[in-house]
Design a protein around this motif. Structure first.
Motif, mmCIF file in Angstrom:
data_model
loop_
_atom_site.group_PDB
_atom_site.id
_atom_site.type_symbol
_atom_site.label_atom_id
_atom_site.label_comp_id
_atom_site.label_asym_id
_atom_site.label_seq_id
_atom_site.Cartn_x
_atom_site.Cartn_y
_atom_site.Cartn_z
ATOM 1 N N TYR A 243 -4.394 7.358 -3.205
ATOM 2 C CA TYR A 243 -3.675 8.375 -2.450
ATOM 3 C C TYR A 243 -3.881 8.250 -0.939
ATOM 4 N N SER A 244 -4.726 7.341 -0.491
ATOM 5 C CA SER A 244 -5.077 7.275 0.930
ATOM 6 C C SER A 244 -4.076 6.531 1.789
ATOM 7 N N SER A 245 -3.110 5.848 1.174
ATOM 8 C CA SER A 245 -2.129 5.121 1.986
ATOM 9 C C SER A 245 -0.790 5.029 1.274
ATOM 10 N N PHE A 246 0.229 4.789 2.078
ATOM 11 C CA PHE A 246 1.581 4.572 1.579
ATOM 12 C C PHE A 246 1.905 3.080 1.631
ATOM 13 N N PHE A 247 2.815 2.633 0.810
ATOM 14 C CA PHE A 247 3.326 1.262 0.803
ATOM 15 C C PHE A 247 2.240 0.223 0.502
ATOM 16 N N ARG A 248 1.310 0.549 -0.376
ATOM 17 C CA ARG A 248 0.240 -0.400 -0.721
ATOM 18 C C ARG A 248 0.771 -1.684 -1.334
ATOM 19 N N ASP A 249 1.854 -1.578 -2.089
ATOM 20 C CA ASP A 249 2.403 -2.773 -2.742
ATOM 21 C C ASP A 249 3.172 -3.650 -1.760
ATOM 22 N N GLN A 250 3.749 -3.058 -0.734
ATOM 23 C CA GLN A 250 4.550 -3.811 0.215
ATOM 24 C C GLN A 250 3.741 -4.343 1.398
ATOM 25 N N LEU A 251 2.729 -3.611 1.828
ATOM 26 C CA LEU A 251 1.909 -3.996 2.980
ATOM 27 C C LEU A 251 0.461 -4.143 2.548
ATOM 28 N N TRP A 252 -0.221 -5.095 3.133
ATOM 29 C CA TRP A 252 -1.611 -5.324 2.794
ATOM 30 C C TRP A 252 -2.445 -4.089 3.126
ATOM 31 N N GLY A 253 -2.919 -3.401 2.117
ATOM 32 C CA GLY A 253 -3.708 -2.188 2.299
ATOM 33 C C GLY A 253 -2.871 -0.932 2.454
ATOM 34 N N GLY A 254 -1.632 -1.087 2.893
ATOM 35 C CA GLY A 254 -0.757 0.058 3.104
ATOM 36 C C GLY A 254 -0.947 0.707 4.460
#
Length: 180
Positions: free
Chosen positions: A83-94
């Motif tokens: 829950y700590s970041s958005f776009f984890r799958d698209q960006l490294w770490g999100g």
């Protein structure tokens, strides 16, 4: 409360005439947003430091003199949660949620300072500020729920963001209530 705030505002004076209670309360929103930006900046910094997958100390206390600490903590559990970041799958770490919070608090600081420095405060200005402060409060409720009930941990830096959001909302409500 209205009379004492108006007396204090009249005594302070200001550009464009006396400093109205609404302008003075906008300063409260400004200070709350600076605190929120500081907490969000700390959280973003910790998140970014961990993108190299090394072990780093994180800030999990905000008392004076307390530095970052190593080891397990509520802050680390929350930061490592999905829950700590958005776009984890698209960006490294999100993109960390705290980075979005930093942007929102920076905007609130700008808007509240613009209102505080303006000669005449319009009710529409304080209404917009009130509506804008609802965003971090709403997100604080959502992320507080996720931290406690889904992750099972709390982060003191996140709690600082939640409290700062509430302070901003409180002063915005008061400023709007006293706006002409």
């Amino acid at each position: 409360l209205n009379d004492s705030a108006d007396d204090l505002a009249a005594a302070l004076g200001g550009r464009g005439g006396p400093l109205s209670a609404s302008r003075l309360l906008a300063v409260g929103v400004f200070l709350g947003s600076l605190a929120g930006a500081w907490f969000a900046g700390l959280s973003t910094s910790d998140f970014v430091a961990h993108l190299d997958r090394q072990v780093h100390a994180i800030h999990c206390a905000f008392r004076p003199g307390a530095g970052p600490q190593l080891g397990e903590s509520g802050c680390k559990a929350v930061m490592m949660s999905p829950y700590s970041s958005f776009f984890r799958d698209q960006l490294w770490g999100g993109l960390p949620v705290a980075l979005w919070a930093l942007a929102v608090f920076a905007f609130l600081a700008y808007r509240s300072l613009a209102i505080a420095l303006r000669g005449q405060v319009r009710r529409s200005d304080t209404f917009f500020l009130l509506a804008a402060t609802c965003l971090p409060v709403g997100m604080s409720v959502i992320y507080g729920y996720l931290a406690v009930l889904e992750v099972g941990a709390t982060c003191l830096i996140c709690v600082g963001i939640y409290v700062s959001s509430g302070i901003c909302l409180l002063f915005a409500v008061l400023a709007h209530g006293m706006a002409p």
